[in-house]
Design an enzyme around this catalytic site. Sequence first.
Site, short mmCIF file in Angstrom:
data_model
loop_
_atom_site.label_atom_id
_atom_site.label_comp_id
_atom_site.label_asym_id
_atom_site.label_seq_id
_atom_site.Cartn_x
_atom_site.Cartn_y
_atom_site.Cartn_z
N ASP A 34 0.84 -1.20 0.00
CA ASP A 34 0.00 0.00 0.00
C ASP A 34 0.87 1.25 0.00
OD1 ASP A 34 -1.94 -1.85 0.22
OD2 ASP A 34 -2.81 -1.09 2.08
N TYR A 37 2.19 1.99 -3.33
CA TYR A 37 1.10 2.50 -4.16
C TYR A 37 0.83 3.97 -3.84
CZ TYR A 37 -3.43 3.17 -6.29
OH TYR A 37 -4.46 3.67 -7.04
N ASP A 38 0.75 4.26 -2.52
CA ASP A 38 0.51 5.64 -2.10
C ASP A 38 1.59 6.56 -2.66
OD1 ASP A 38 -1.73 4.87 -0.73
OD2 ASP A 38 -0.75 4.79 1.24
N LEU A 84 -10.18 9.00 0.64
CA LEU A 84 -9.60 9.92 1.62
C LEU A 84 -8.21 10.33 1.17
CD1 LEU A 84 -10.27 8.17 5.06
CD2 LEU A 84 -11.21 10.36 4.30
N GLU A 114 -10.68 7.93 14.51
CA GLU A 114 -11.12 6.52 14.54
C GLU A 114 -10.15 5.64 13.76
OE1 GLU A 114 -15.08 7.70 13.12
OE2 GLU A 114 -14.65 6.71 11.25
N LYS A 116 -8.54 3.33 10.98
CA LYS A 116 -8.73 3.12 9.54
C LYS A 116 -8.65 1.62 9.30
CE LYS A 116 -7.09 4.61 4.97
NZ LYS A 116 -7.84 3.60 4.33
N ASP A 118 -8.60 -1.93 7.49
CA ASP A 118 -8.04 -2.40 6.23
C ASP A 118 -8.91 -3.53 5.68
OD1 ASP A 118 -6.32 -2.59 4.16
OD2 ASP A 118 -4.79 -3.73 5.24
N TYR A 229 -19.11 2.53 10.24
CA TYR A 229 -18.62 3.74 10.89
C TYR A 229 -19.08 5.04 10.24
CZ TYR A 229 -15.54 3.20 6.96
OH TYR A 229 -15.08 3.02 5.69
N LYS A 317 -1.56 7.43 7.95
CA LYS A 317 -1.23 6.00 7.84
C LYS A 317 0.00 5.67 8.67
CE LYS A 317 -3.18 4.62 3.54
NZ LYS A 317 -2.96 3.50 2.65
N CYS A 411 10.23 -25.93 -16.31
CA CYS A 411 9.59 -26.22 -15.03
C CYS A 411 10.60 -26.96 -14.15
CB CYS A 411 8.34 -27.05 -15.26
SG CYS A 411 7.66 -27.70 -13.73
N CYS A 414 9.27 -30.80 -13.79
CA CYS A 414 9.15 -31.77 -14.88
C CYS A 414 9.94 -31.37 -16.12
CB CYS A 414 7.69 -31.98 -15.24
SG CYS A 414 7.01 -30.55 -16.09
N CYS A 429 3.93 -23.68 -16.30
CA CYS A 429 4.35 -24.95 -16.86
C CYS A 429 3.11 -25.52 -17.56
CB CYS A 429 4.79 -25.87 -15.73
SG CYS A 429 4.88 -27.60 -16.26
N CYS A 434 2.70 -32.79 -15.09
CA CYS A 434 3.80 -32.42 -14.19
C CYS A 434 3.43 -32.93 -12.78
CB CYS A 434 3.94 -30.90 -14.18
SG CYS A 434 5.03 -30.28 -12.91
S1 IVH Z 1 -14.29 7.74 6.05
C1 IVH Z 1 -15.68 10.55 2.82
N1 IVH Z 1 -13.49 6.18 8.03
O1 IVH Z 1 -10.53 4.00 3.70
C2 IVH Z 1 -15.14 9.71 3.92
N2 IVH Z 1 -12.98 5.53 5.81
O2 IVH Z 1 -8.68 5.40 1.93
C3 IVH Z 1 -14.48 8.48 3.44
N3 IVH Z 1 -11.80 3.40 5.62
O3 IVH Z 1 -12.88 4.76 1.22
C4 IVH Z 1 -14.49 7.36 4.34
N4 IVH Z 1 -11.71 2.97 7.77
O4 IVH Z 1 -13.09 2.52 2.54
C5 IVH Z 1 -13.51 6.38 6.71
N5 IVH Z 1 -12.87 4.89 9.87
C6 IVH Z 1 -12.90 5.08 8.54
C7 IVH Z 1 -12.33 4.15 7.62
C8 IVH Z 1 -12.39 4.43 6.26
C9 IVH Z 1 -11.40 2.54 6.55
C10 IVH Z 1 -11.59 3.23 4.16
C11 IVH Z 1 -12.78 3.62 3.33
C12 IVH Z 1 -12.29 4.73 2.47
C13 IVH Z 1 -10.83 4.45 2.41
C14 IVH Z 1 -10.04 5.69 2.04
#
Ligand code: IVH
Length: 675
Positions: A34, A37-38, A84, A114, A116, A118, A229, A317, A411, A414, A429, A434
Amino acid sequence: MTHPEAQQRIGTLREQVARHAELYYRQAKPEISDRDYDQLERELADLEAQFPEFAVKASPTQRVGDDRLEGFTTCRHRQPMQSLDNTYSEEELRAFHQRLVKLFGRDDLAYVVEPKIDGLAVSVTYEKGKLVRAVTRGNGVEGDDITANARTIYSLPKELRAGPGVPIPEVIEIRGEIFMTLAEFQRINQAREEAGEALYANPRNLAAGTIKQLDPKEVAQRKMEIVLYGVGMCEPPVADSQKHYHELVKQWGLPTVERTWPVQGIDAVWAAVRELDSLRHSFAYGTDGAVVKLDDFRLQREAGSTAKAPRWAIAYKFEPERAETRIRAITIQVGRTGVLTPVAELEPVLLAGSTVARATLHNKDEIARKDIRLGDYVLVEKAGEVIPAVIAVNLQRRTPECVVYQFPDKCPVCATAVVQLEGEVAMRCPNLICPAQVRRRLTHFVSKACLDIDGLGIAMIDELVERGWVKELPDLFQLKRDELMTLGKSVEKSTDNLLASIEAAKQCELWRLIHGLGIPHVGVSASKDLAAHFREIEKLAAATMDNFIANKVSVISGIGETMARAIIGFFSEPKNQALVAELLRIGVQPQAPVKPAGASTVLVGKTFVLTGTLPTMSRDEAAVKIETAGGKVSGSVSKKTSYVLAGTEAGSKLDKAKELGVPVIDEAELLRLLG
Ligand code: IVH
């Protein structure tokens, strides 16, 4: 950076971001972490800001990835699901607060911090308190309808709990994440390991792959969980702040996060983020950060959104856990479909509480892309990844002894020359016999989702392959009773039972045999579609592209071009043709699906697209009725569509039908057509 350089880099980054988004969202098989990717996304955004002349105006939907798959009905969110902005730095988190301070002219802003989660994003709609729909994020505007699968989640109430002073809105979209616990993930992976099947990399990928199964019965066999949430559309509004909303979610009896931190000011936000980091490993779900949200809904509305994400929230993150160790060797695993997966054999190192000695290298391209050499010191990471991944090489510790790894062209088991299928990164393969594949293939062939032969566990399969009694699938049907009786544990009765189940399996349903062949990309539901369409294995084996795709459109609903290519490629191998011929020769008689007696043919040649909620039946029930009468159900509206069957809250498909002049009918009219 010069203009041409920037233009080129932007082009490359855009391609990479699109490819990795596809792997993550749609295929649930990410190849990079991740964090990586970010970083790609961030570099692209920065360059686009610096060189706006090369930026393409992306619609919001292009910015959040797309998880939609063929075979699901698309459903429009009443309120789009946004993504987000995210950051890994405290400084940027403080800058987020400063922007809001400037906007509102005060610095005592109230936030909720709160976890996040996964998992994979989902929107669950309750109407008058009753669960009516669950939809994936999709492209943010419309997602896949996964209601039937979500209903198998035990902890998701079918009804909101009412109580004194607890409002139940007419309609509410509740946002959350579907996830799988570590324990369930390990249970499934252990079974797969025993069956010799490829392991899932982490709970998130497994949860995403599971919820996107077309058959809810398969989903029900895995324990999925959900946590809610957020709020999407809500009519009438029931809460005025995120804190208040969290209270309601609990009162409605919905599963939610263990803890939230309502705080004021950025220092308190930071303290909460730190505390969350220290607690998060005890949560049931994986977490990769903290989400900081402005508490007051009115202020949220005032702050508004960019094309991609709200200005009133940010994800901070956490750095994934990493360790450095040396690659002793690279070995190759041969999977059931012959995919060669390179694995790094590491000097054992302690990482996030467990010793790591192996890490997947995914495929040949990944080794080249990261320039990983034998003997290199590498960073391994476990970011919710239970199977660790090699992130990067520490070039400072590279010595001349570190040699480039030559990916085998044969392979390792085999010695057949490996091939690369068009459009795939994996090397395979192609040799169906095999030995590494036979063991795995046989396990798959006899499993519940295929021939379903009782009494053939992994230990027995090992014996049969080791003794050379089974070299190819047809050998299974020619096992000798007296030979089986020489196996230590065998007693007469269980041997006879086993032989009887094998004999009975000769009359298996056709789809079971098709699935059992292990054609790449062809799962249970595709096997059923193929069986219903071709009705004879020989016809499937002789099919050409025209039989699958005509005028760029799928002839068989659910079977697209990738699958068609895989099927044709599979049967173009003479060994695979011979295998099918041999199975038939020794008496396997696959049974085509029974057409209901006096089958109606009133809808033959008619294609339907279903959308919205029907008054008395589910869309699945309607689809069965249509197909039983000889009609076809397709996922998208085109000029060829005969009718769009629309219920209430029909989405974009209804618009498309009107645009193309396709007749729109309701449930009553369908019943009339059916007679
Ligand atoms: S708020 C407009 N709260 O993370 C507000 N998202 O990277 C958007 N996610 O699309 C969502 N935990 O799928 C929110 N406590 C949390 C979250 C959360 C996981 C995910 C969600 C969002 C993605 C963004």
